[in-house]
Design an enzyme around this catalytic site. Structure first.
Site, PDB file in Angstrom:
ATOM      1  N   ASP A  35       0.850  -1.188   0.000  1.00 14.03           N
ATOM      2  CA  ASP A  35       0.000   0.000   0.000  1.00 14.03           C
ATOM      3  C   ASP A  35       0.886   1.237   0.000  1.00 14.03           C
ATOM      4  OD1 ASP A  35      -1.727   2.209   1.102  1.00 14.03           O
ATOM      5  OD2 ASP A  35      -3.192   0.584   1.136  1.00 14.03           O
ATOM      6  N   ILE A  36       0.544   2.242  -0.812  1.00  8.74           N
ATOM      7  CA  ILE A  36       1.371   3.452  -0.881  1.00  8.74           C
ATOM      8  C   ILE A  36       1.166   4.356   0.327  1.00  8.74           C
ATOM      9  CG2 ILE A  36       1.584   3.421  -3.391  1.00  8.74           C
ATOM     10  CD1 ILE A  36      -0.515   5.705  -3.434  1.00  8.74           C
ATOM     11  N   ASN A  92     -13.034  -3.671   2.582  1.00 14.51           N
ATOM     12  CA  ASN A  92     -13.990  -2.567   2.709  1.00 14.51           C
ATOM     13  C   ASN A  92     -14.935  -2.614   1.510  1.00 14.51           C
ATOM     14  OD1 ASN A  92     -12.713  -1.534   5.046  1.00 14.51           O
ATOM     15  ND2 ASN A  92     -11.202  -0.514   3.764  1.00 14.51           N
ATOM     16  N   GLY A  98     -15.071   3.162   3.677  1.00 15.06           N
ATOM     17  CA  GLY A  98     -13.697   3.556   3.419  1.00 15.06           C
ATOM     18  C   GLY A  98     -13.119   3.049   2.116  1.00 15.06           C
ATOM     19  N   GLN A  99     -13.917   2.386   1.287  1.00 14.32           N
ATOM     20  CA  GLN A  99     -13.393   1.935   0.002  1.00 14.32           C
ATOM     21  C   GLN A  99     -13.215   3.150  -0.906  1.00 14.32           C
ATOM     22  OE1 GLN A  99     -15.826  -0.949  -2.113  1.00 14.32           O
ATOM     23  NE2 GLN A  99     -14.191  -1.399  -3.565  1.00 14.32           N
ATOM     24  N   HIS A 105     -10.368  -5.318  -3.119  1.00 13.82           N
ATOM     25  CA  HIS A 105      -9.011  -5.533  -2.633  1.00 13.82           C
ATOM     26  C   HIS A 105      -9.046  -5.864  -1.150  1.00 13.82           C
ATOM     27  CE1 HIS A 105      -9.892  -1.210  -2.401  1.00 13.82           C
ATOM     28  NE2 HIS A 105      -9.043  -1.123  -1.378  1.00 13.82           N
ATOM     29  N   HIS A 107      -6.906  -5.880   2.307  1.00 14.99           N
ATOM     30  CA  HIS A 107      -5.766  -5.308   3.008  1.00 14.99           C
ATOM     31  C   HIS A 107      -5.233  -6.384   3.956  1.00 14.99           C
ATOM     32  CE1 HIS A 107      -6.813  -0.984   2.136  1.00 14.99           C
ATOM     33  NE2 HIS A 107      -8.002  -1.547   1.963  1.00 14.99           N
TER      34      HIS A 107
END
Length: 119
Positions: A35-36, A92, A98-99, A105, A107
């Site tokens: 994750d960035i 999410n 919070g998506q 995806h 996390h």
């Protein structure tokens, strides 16, 4: 259409190699990358190569890929050396949860206190 690449989707662009990502694992059906904007010391995203907007559409449209997504998350946890100490898999669904990228995806989070409930 679900399953087909979406030209406007950031994660579809990562799958296609058009946008760089720090990939930690690739399978026939999934891609896992860092994750960035990590929220924990270990924060890896696992996505299906096929475009599905959320977990429910993936489970309904491609249940075997949904299973692969979870299996890949487990392999990521092993490779990141967090499987024995514990990790969280978060999916999410919807902006209210919070998506922010509407390509399903998972996390994989670990390495800090992950008390419940989150928030």
């Amino acid at each position: 259409m679900a399953g087909e690449p979406d030209a406007n989707c950031l994660f579809c662009k990562i799958v296609a190699g058009e946008v760089p990502a720090t990939v930690v694992l690739e399978t026939e059906t999934t891609v896992a990358f860092r994750d960035i904007n990590p929220q924990a010391p270990t924060h890896v995203l696992v996505i299906p190569r096929a475009h599905y907007p959320d977990a429910v559409s993936l489970a309904e449209g491609a249940p075997l890929i949904a299973a692969d997504l979870l299996a890949t998350a487990g392999v990521v946890a092993e490779r990141e050396k967090v499987a024995d100490t514990g990790y969280r898999i978060v999916l999410n669904t919807g902006a209210g949860a919070g998506q922010t990228v509407f390509h399903v995806h998972a996390h994989v989070l670990a390495g800090r206190g992950l008390e419940w409930p989150p928030g």
